[in-house]
Write an enzyme that holds these catalytic residues in place. Structure first.
Site, PDB file in Angstrom:
ATOM      1  N   HIS A  72     -31.120 -45.245 -22.527  1.00  0.00           N
ATOM      2  CA  HIS A  72     -30.881 -46.667 -22.279  1.00  0.00           C
ATOM      3  C   HIS A  72     -32.215 -47.380 -22.061  1.00  0.00           C
ATOM      4  CE1 HIS A  72     -26.377 -46.543 -20.926  1.00  0.00           C
ATOM      5  NE2 HIS A  72     -26.600 -45.971 -22.105  1.00  0.00           N
ATOM      6  N   TYR A 200     -23.613 -53.999 -14.368  1.00  0.00           N
ATOM      7  CA  TYR A 200     -23.421 -54.168 -12.939  1.00  0.00           C
ATOM      8  C   TYR A 200     -22.861 -55.566 -12.705  1.00  0.00           C
ATOM      9  CZ  TYR A 200     -26.328 -50.022 -12.163  1.00  0.00           C
ATOM     10  OH  TYR A 200     -26.831 -48.743 -12.146  1.00  0.00           O
ATOM     11  N   PRO A 292     -24.983 -45.263  -4.296  1.00  0.00           N
ATOM     12  CA  PRO A 292     -25.144 -44.962  -5.721  1.00  0.00           C
ATOM     13  C   PRO A 292     -25.527 -46.153  -6.583  1.00  0.00           C
ATOM     14  CG  PRO A 292     -22.821 -45.046  -5.136  1.00  0.00           C
ATOM     15  CD  PRO A 292     -23.586 -45.149  -3.847  1.00  0.00           C
TER      16      PRO A 292
END
Length: 389
Positions: A72, A200, A292
């Site tokens: 990525h 996100y 996380p």
């Protein structure tokens, strides 16, 4: 039984350290309470920084990762129905991350451990550390018999709930902790991911993350209450809530399907100092936990074992204690920077119980600033791909 190093725990930090020490010609024995199937099957992180990718290559285990992992070059942030991309590769001078699940990393480490005849004792019960200021030894029971391992050093790689950290006196060890007032409800499904990079999401109903493990397996999360029960979240309810939080643009790529794993994970920030006491060294989750959000847990374990293996190798090669003496400070310098980033990114993307109108507007203002500022994007990108060691 005798070995130069006793490694407590066969998770990522323990096995990576064992492979590094073997490569350096240092004898080590790994003690693990569980069996291989349990350790390998734990669902954990899936984003590797470049240092983790480089370490897998260094110990000769990178072939499958490069073949099956997903590189990525950027990541995406969504809020209020809009989405923007952080071009990590361009902003950091070429750095990227690799999506390759911890389960796959563990499979590679265990398979190679068998081929290389690393010494791993599974089913080690009642493990106890003795005389950690030296000369140390470890005792345990397996097969109904008592065993003892004398050694020069002990590496505590047995996680947050392990015995190693508790072997450091309370008047020496300092704990720093924040427990977050929410959890992550995560699902795994055999469906293609919503996008080719992570998304996100900051939404007024809570955080969401669209992630993946491969081109055909997706990993999705939504922020949930700590008292939520998995039984209350049917697949249909989960998919509906995920799509609302992602917004129409990101949700358009979501392919629904039955989940084959569903769990709720609490979030915490935790650091124990120092990471060395006498002949005992802490590494990985035994010393620190991160939420996380920033994908730092496994990657911090990687930097810990790099520092520790270098220190131990230096001791045997040069009879120098310099690396050993500086291990804790060196590791903690990187740990605290990762803790800071994970704490900041969690605060930026989640709804807290005390989030009011002004806190919400401040979140939106900061997200707008990141979208409009190359400098702000660079700070995020540098931390996300991993600070240098």
């Amino acid at each position: 039984m005798r070995s130069q190093v006793a490694i407590i725990g066969a998770g990522p930090s323990g096995l990576l350290l064992a492979h590094l020490l073997q490569q350096a010609g240092v004898d080590a024995v790994v003690l693990e309470h569980r069996d291989r199937e349990y350790v390998e099957g734990r669902v954990r992180a899936g984003v590797l920084e470049q240092i983790a990718v480089d370490l897998m290559d260094r110990i000769g285990l990178g072939a499958r990762m490069h073949r099956e992992g997903l590189v990525h070059e950027g990541t995406n942030i969504a809020h209020e129905g809009e989405m923007f991309r952080i071009d990590m590769k361009a902003l950091t001078g070429g750095s990227t991350v690799m999506v390759y699940g911890q389960q796959e990393v563990m499979k590679d480490l265990f398979d190679a451990a068998e081929d290389r005849q690393l010494k791993i004792v599974f089913g080690a019960e009642d493990v106890q550390l003795h005389d950690v200021t030296g000369p140390p030894y470890v005792t345990w029971r397996s097969g109904g018999e008592a065993h003892r391992l004398d050694c020069d050093f002990i590496a505590g790689c047995d996680g947050y709930h392990g015995v190693s950290r508790g072997s450091i006196p309370e008047d020496v060890l300092r704990h720093y902790e924040r427990v977050y007032p929410f959890g992550w409800l995560g699902v795994l499904a055999e469906v293609p991911p919503a996008a080719h990079e992570l998304i996100y999401c900051n939404h007024e109903r809570g955080f969401a993350l669209a992630s993946m493990r491969s081109q055909t397996r997706s990993r999705y999360y939504i922020q949930c209450r700590l008292d939520d029960r998995i039984e209350d979240w049917s697949d249909e309810r989960f998919w509906d809530e995920l799509c609302v939080r992602l917004g129409d643009k990101a949700a358009a790529g979501v392919v629904r399907g039955p989940s084959f794993e569903k769990s709720i994970a609490p979030l915490r920030s935790f650091v124990a100092e120092p990471m060395r006491y006498g002949k005992l060294f802490l590494a990985g989750d035994a010393a620190h936990i991160v939420p996380p959000t920033g994908a730092k847990g496994l990657n911090l374990a990687v930097s810990d074992v790099i520092f520790l293996s270098e220190a131990i190798e230096e001791f045997y090669r040069e009879r120098s204690t310099a690396g050993i003496d500086h291990y804790s400070a060196r590791a903690l310098a990187r740990v605290w920077k990762a803790e800071r980033f994970s704490w900041w990114f969690t605060g930026l993307t989640h709804r807290f119980p005390d989030t009011g109108a002004i806190e919400r507007r401040l979140q939106v203002a900061e997200l707008d600033y990141i979208r409009e500022s190359k400098a702000a994007q660079t700070v995020l990108a540098e931390n996300y791909v991993g600070l240098p060691i």
